[in-house]
Design a protein around this motif. Structure first.
Motif, PDB file in Angstrom:
ATOM      1  N   THR A  51       0.821  -1.202   0.000  1.00 21.73           N
ATOM      2  CA  THR A  51       0.000   0.000   0.000  1.00 21.73           C
ATOM      3  C   THR A  51       0.861   1.259   0.000  1.00 21.73           C
ATOM      4  N   ALA A  52       0.567   2.183  -0.918  1.00 26.80           N
ATOM      5  CA  ALA A  52       1.234   3.488  -0.925  1.00 26.80           C
ATOM      6  C   ALA A  52       0.519   4.417   0.044  1.00 26.80           C
ATOM      7  N   ARG A  53       1.293   5.047   0.908  1.00 24.62           N
ATOM      8  CA  ARG A  53       0.740   5.957   1.906  1.00 24.62           C
ATOM      9  C   ARG A  53       1.623   7.189   1.990  1.00 24.62           C
ATOM     10  N   THR A  54       1.215   8.189   2.759  1.00 21.41           N
ATOM     11  CA  THR A  54       2.055   9.358   2.976  1.00 21.41           C
ATOM     12  C   THR A  54       3.010   9.079   4.140  1.00 21.41           C
ATOM     13  N   VAL A  55       4.066   9.871   4.207  1.00 17.68           N
ATOM     14  CA  VAL A  55       5.006   9.747   5.321  1.00 17.68           C
ATOM     15  C   VAL A  55       4.289   9.974   6.649  1.00 17.68           C
ATOM     16  N   ASP A  56       3.447  10.987   6.701  1.00 15.35           N
ATOM     17  CA  ASP A  56       2.724  11.272   7.947  1.00 15.35           C
ATOM     18  C   ASP A  56       1.831  10.105   8.363  1.00 15.35           C
ATOM     19  N   GLU A  57       1.202   9.461   7.392  1.00 16.67           N
ATOM     20  CA  GLU A  57       0.349   8.310   7.707  1.00 16.67           C
ATOM     21  C   GLU A  57       1.169   7.166   8.294  1.00 16.67           C
ATOM     22  N   LEU A  58       2.332   6.915   7.745  1.00 20.03           N
ATOM     23  CA  LEU A  58       3.182   5.838   8.276  1.00 20.03           C
ATOM     24  C   LEU A  58       3.610   6.150   9.701  1.00 20.03           C
ATOM     25  N   LEU A  59       4.013   7.389   9.932  1.00 18.25           N
ATOM     26  CA  LEU A  59       4.499   7.763  11.267  1.00 18.25           C
ATOM     27  C   LEU A  59       3.395   7.751  12.311  1.00 18.25           C
ATOM     28  N   ALA A  60       2.173   7.948  11.874  1.00 16.07           N
ATOM     29  CA  ALA A  60       1.044   7.975  12.815  1.00 16.07           C
ATOM     30  C   ALA A  60       0.429   6.602  13.054  1.00 16.07           C
ATOM     31  N   ASP A  61       0.827   5.602  12.294  1.00  8.41           N
ATOM     32  CA  ASP A  61       0.232   4.270  12.375  1.00  8.41           C
ATOM     33  C   ASP A  61       0.808   3.507  13.570  1.00  8.41           C
ATOM     34  N   SER A  62      -0.014   3.234  14.556  1.00  5.35           N
ATOM     35  CA  SER A  62       0.453   2.563  15.778  1.00  5.35           C
ATOM     36  C   SER A  62       0.846   1.108  15.536  1.00  5.35           C
ATOM     37  N   SER A  63       0.441   0.527  14.416  1.00  4.58           N
ATOM     38  CA  SER A  63       0.797  -0.867  14.134  1.00  4.58           C
ATOM     39  C   SER A  63       2.194  -0.995  13.539  1.00  4.58           C
ATOM     40  N   ILE A  64       2.808   0.126  13.187  1.00  9.53           N
ATOM     41  CA  ILE A  64       4.166   0.114  12.627  1.00  9.53           C
ATOM     42  C   ILE A  64       5.170   0.298  13.753  1.00  9.53           C
ATOM     43  N   GLU A  65       6.086  -0.643  13.874  1.00  3.38           N
ATOM     44  CA  GLU A  65       7.109  -0.582  14.920  1.00  3.38           C
ATOM     45  C   GLU A  65       8.469  -0.142  14.390  1.00  3.38           C
ATOM     46  N   ILE A  66       8.778  -0.475  13.142  1.00  3.37           N
ATOM     47  CA  ILE A  66      10.070  -0.105  12.548  1.00  3.37           C
ATOM     48  C   ILE A  66       9.829   0.692  11.274  1.00  3.37           C
ATOM     49  N   ILE A  67      10.460   1.864  11.190  1.00  5.48           N
ATOM     50  CA  ILE A  67      10.508   2.615   9.934  1.00  5.48           C
ATOM     51  C   ILE A  67      11.811   2.259   9.224  1.00  5.48           C
ATOM     52  N   VAL A  68      11.693   1.745   8.011  1.00  2.00           N
ATOM     53  CA  VAL A  68      12.859   1.442   7.178  1.00  2.00           C
ATOM     54  C   VAL A  68      13.084   2.646   6.272  1.00  2.00           C
ATOM     55  N   ASN A  69      14.232   3.275   6.450  1.00  2.67           N
ATOM     56  CA  ASN A  69      14.539   4.579   5.868  1.00  2.67           C
ATOM     57  C   ASN A  69      15.450   4.398   4.647  1.00  2.67           C
ATOM     58  N   LEU A  70      14.853   4.468   3.449  1.00  2.00           N
ATOM     59  CA  LEU A  70      15.597   4.237   2.206  1.00  2.00           C
ATOM     60  C   LEU A  70      15.741   5.520   1.403  1.00  2.00           C
ATOM     61  N   THR A  71      15.780   6.644   2.077  1.00  2.00           N
ATOM     62  CA  THR A  71      15.947   7.933   1.424  1.00  2.00           C
ATOM     63  C   THR A  71      17.409   8.128   1.017  1.00  2.00           C
ATOM     64  N   VAL A  72      17.711   9.249   0.341  1.00  2.00           N
ATOM     65  CA  VAL A  72      19.093   9.555  -0.041  1.00  2.00           C
ATOM     66  C   VAL A  72      19.889   9.863   1.222  1.00  2.00           C
ATOM     67  N   PRO A  73      21.231   9.686   1.183  1.00  5.73           N
ATOM     68  CA  PRO A  73      22.038   9.832   2.401  1.00  5.73           C
ATOM     69  C   PRO A  73      21.820  11.123   3.177  1.00  5.73           C
ATOM     70  N   LYS A  74      21.694  12.252   2.493  1.00  8.35           N
ATOM     71  CA  LYS A  74      21.582  13.522   3.215  1.00  8.35           C
ATOM     72  C   LYS A  74      20.272  13.635   3.993  1.00  8.35           C
ATOM     73  N   ALA A  75      19.302  12.759   3.710  1.00  9.24           N
ATOM     74  CA  ALA A  75      18.027  12.776   4.436  1.00  9.24           C
ATOM     75  C   ALA A  75      17.949  11.700   5.503  1.00  9.24           C
ATOM     76  N   HIS A  76      18.959  10.834   5.622  1.00  6.91           N
ATOM     77  CA  HIS A  76      18.872   9.689   6.529  1.00  6.91           C
ATOM     78  C   HIS A  76      18.571  10.101   7.970  1.00  6.91           C
ATOM     79  N   VAL A  77      19.342  11.042   8.490  1.00  7.23           N
ATOM     80  CA  VAL A  77      19.186  11.390   9.906  1.00  7.23           C
ATOM     81  C   VAL A  77      17.891  12.155  10.143  1.00  7.23           C
TER      82      VAL A  77
END
Length: 366
Positions: A51-77
């Protein structure tokens, strides 16, 4: 199995490998993927049946425990900090950050919140690299005394569809490819204590020859040929060369030397490959791989191991301390080049526990 909810942020080139590999690990339950380019997220979601969702939706979803961050290096942190603020554990593509200071701030934030961070590469968990570690730990090399680590190519603008970020701050061959080699060497030999290095940028511009940007000129803002030496706490001394400026070479990716023998370790950008061992006075002979995850691209095994670790309360292997240590080592090569001096490494990390059993059947190596 008590699955762990996963949200993926970043749907670029590497996301396909993660999404394919995640199907190998039943503990991972992908709740959605997001990208600033919403059309790209929808395309990737359609391709992999998620499912495609927005970043805000993923961060607000209580069922998500791990965010896998595959952005470009300068956005990692920045992205990882948002995940921590949302109460999520976070696992980033390599490197942990584009400099040691921001990587350290991320590690401190995670500790303050009691959350886990992890980072690629996880290729050191591949069967060939775990088998190489087992051989070294068994004593077949005698006392490890040194080694070489080599990645050299003409540059990623030959094949990557959007290669400009490789030549921006946070890119370059050391921060891009160095994590594979240095992480595997820490797995094999333990932490690094000192670094010496030299770095140059022979060209100020690069010509893209890949599609769809073929013919475009991009600026170079980082060193593209880096050479150095790492002194390990164990006493071993390893030479390293990382380059986007070499037309070709004959060096193998990794060699480890000991008083009683030499080990050829496969390319640490992959999970498998042929190990060779030379006993002093003999010749190189192929070695059988005895550990799992050598027969494919398992790029996300670090996430799966983190998920199992969360459920069982043990440390995860591709952890924040390891990633921060590797980041400090990589930055130290550039600092050494600028200062003309040897740089002491301040971070400490333990060798991750060996992975001798499969994760997909719940038989976890402790």
């Amino acid at each position: 199995m008590d699955k762990v909810g996963i949200g993926i942020i970043g749907c670029g080139n590497i996301s396909s490998a993660y999404l394919k590999a995640m199907a190998s690990f039943p503990i991972l339950d992908i709740k959605g993927i997001a990208d600033l380019n919403e059309e790209l997220a929808r395309q990737r979601a359609s391709e992999f049946g998620v499912t495609a969702r927005t970043v805000d939706e993923l961060l607000a979803d209580s069922s998500i425990e791990i965010i896998v961050n595959l952005t470009v290096p300068k956005a990692h942190v920045a992205v990882a900090m948002r995940a921590l603020e949302a109460g999520k554990h976070t696992y980033s593509e390599k490197p942990l950050g584009i400099n040691f200071a921001e990587g350290r701030s991320l590690a401190e934030a995670a500790r303050a919140k009691g959350l886990r961070i992890g980072a690629a590469p996880d290729t050191f968990l591949g069967g060939s690299h775990q088998t190489a570690r087992e051989l070294i730990d068994s004593g077949v090399l005698g006392q490890p005394v040194g080694g070489t680590a080599t990645f050299m190519c003409p540059g990623h603008e030959r094949w990557h569809p959007n290669p400009a970020f490789y030549y921006e701050v946070g890119g370059g061959p050391m921060l891009d490819m160095g994590p594979y080699y240095i992480t595997d060497l820490v797995n094999l030999l333990g932490p690094v204590s000192k670094v010496a290095g030299f770095a140059i940028a022979p060209r100020k511009e690069r010509l893209i020859t890949s599609q769809p940007r073929n013919g475009e000129i991009i600026p170079v803002h980082v060193s593209t040929h880096v050479a150095g030496v790492m002194a390990f706490e164990s006493g071993a001394i390893v030479q390293i060369g990382m380059s986007f400026d070499v037309a070709g070479h004959k060096h193998v990716p990794l060699e480890v030397y000991g008083t009683e023998g030499t080990l050829i370790v496969p390319d640490p950008n992959h999970f498998g490959g042929q190990i060779e061992y030379l006993k002093k006075g003999g010749s190189f002979e192929p070695q059988e791989t005895t550990r799992p995850y050598a027969d494919g691209n398992y790029r996300s095994i670090g996430v799966a191991d983190m998920a199992h670790a969360i459920r069982s309360g043990r440390p995860h292997r591709a952890n924040g301390d390891l990633a921060l240590h590797v980041l400090e080592v990589m930055e130290a090569f550039h600092t050494a080049a600028e200062r003309g001096s040897t740089i002491e490494i301040t971070t400490k990390t333990e060798r991750p526990a060996p992975l001798s059993q499969s994760l997909d059947n719940g038989q976890l190596a402790r």
